[in-house]
Design a protein around this motif. Structure first.
Motif, mmCIF file in Angstrom:
data_model
loop_
_atom_site.group_PDB
_atom_site.id
_atom_site.type_symbol
_atom_site.label_atom_id
_atom_site.label_comp_id
_atom_site.label_asym_id
_atom_site.label_seq_id
_atom_site.Cartn_x
_atom_site.Cartn_y
_atom_site.Cartn_z
ATOM 1 N N ALA A 229 0.843 -1.202 0.000
ATOM 2 C CA ALA A 229 0.000 0.000 0.000
ATOM 3 C C ALA A 229 0.882 1.257 0.000
ATOM 4 C CB ALA A 229 -0.932 -0.013 1.205
ATOM 5 N N HIS A 230 1.954 1.217 0.772
ATOM 6 C CA HIS A 230 2.893 2.343 0.827
ATOM 7 C C HIS A 230 3.520 2.581 -0.557
ATOM 8 C CE1 HIS A 230 5.709 5.126 2.714
ATOM 9 N NE2 HIS A 230 6.666 4.534 2.014
ATOM 10 N N LEU A 231 3.952 1.503 -1.196
ATOM 11 C CA LEU A 231 4.525 1.605 -2.541
ATOM 12 C C LEU A 231 3.519 2.205 -3.519
ATOM 13 C CD1 LEU A 231 6.512 -1.687 -3.269
ATOM 14 C CD2 LEU A 231 7.314 0.640 -3.654
ATOM 15 N N SER A 232 2.304 1.723 -3.489
ATOM 16 C CA SER A 232 1.260 2.237 -4.382
ATOM 17 C C SER A 232 1.042 3.730 -4.179
ATOM 18 C CB SER A 232 -0.061 1.495 -4.160
ATOM 19 O OG SER A 232 0.011 0.200 -4.680
ATOM 20 N N ARG A 233 0.984 4.149 -2.912
ATOM 21 C CA ARG A 233 0.804 5.576 -2.623
ATOM 22 C C ARG A 233 1.993 6.388 -3.114
ATOM 23 N NH1 ARG A 233 -1.012 3.529 2.141
ATOM 24 N NH2 ARG A 233 0.920 4.032 3.241
ATOM 25 N N ARG A 234 3.195 5.932 -2.785
ATOM 26 C CA ARG A 234 4.419 6.671 -3.163
ATOM 27 C C ARG A 234 4.576 6.786 -4.674
ATOM 28 N NH1 ARG A 234 9.244 7.669 -0.595
ATOM 29 N NH2 ARG A 234 9.589 8.738 -2.558
ATOM 30 N N LEU A 235 4.265 5.726 -5.385
ATOM 31 C CA LEU A 235 4.444 5.725 -6.836
ATOM 32 C C LEU A 235 3.214 6.236 -7.581
ATOM 33 C CD1 LEU A 235 6.297 2.309 -7.239
ATOM 34 C CD2 LEU A 235 7.304 4.615 -7.226
#
Length: 167
Positions: free
Chosen positions: A95-101
């Motif tokens: 989820a963090h990766l999705s938000r950051r990218l």
């Protein structure tokens, strides 16, 4: 159009194999390396080289996690979603990766730098939660270490793009 040198090298490798069809994954990966994914042209070429049908190649291509049938980013991030990684927080890292990218699983960033893909297990349970970036494992990860990794990859990707743009 595939380079003649690649076609000839693959033909020689196939001719030397006792069971040429055993080389189907090697052939797909070699063809994929030309443009970053296994294009329809490459599927047809693999079928011709191995005396298989394009459908047989397609079935195998869609089975293997590291064969890409669509264009992918410069950095392909495989997020392990096995039970061990999940128990250690892989879902929150994803989820963090999705938000950051700014992309969902299965998507590529607009700049073509990152593609985010799930993978059922990468075999690094001792480093969970873990990801693979272009076949290199990173873990155990925290949101902070993940952010640092993304920044390193972004800067590397921008440097490479700038170098490729210089005549």
């Amino acid at each position: 159009m595939l380079p003649t040198s690649l076609t000839e090298a693959l033909k020689a490798k196939i001719a030397a194999a006792p069971h040429p069809r055993e080389l189907v994954v090697d052939v797909m990966l070699a063809l994929q390396a030309q443009v970053g994914y296994l294009s329809d042209e490459a599927v047809a070429a693999a079928a011709e080289l191995l005396r298989m049908t394009p459908l047989e190649i397609e079935e195998l291509a869609t089975f293997y996690t590291f064969i890409y049938r669509e264009p992918v980013g410069r950095y392909v991030i495989h997020v392990c979603d096995s039970v061990i990684c999940w128990m250690n927080g892989a879902d929150s890292l994803a989820a963090h990766l999705s938000r950051r990218l700014g992309i969902a699983m299965g998507e590529t960033t607009p700049d073509g730098l990152f593609t985010l893909l799930p993978v059922c297990c990468i075999g690094y349970c001792d480093r969970s939660p873990a990801i693979l970036v272009n076949q290199r494992v990173y873990g155990p990860l925290t949101p902070e270490s993940l952010d640092a990794l993304l920044e390193r990859l972004k800067s590397r990707g921008q440097e490479t793009a700038a170098a490729e743009a210089v005549p």
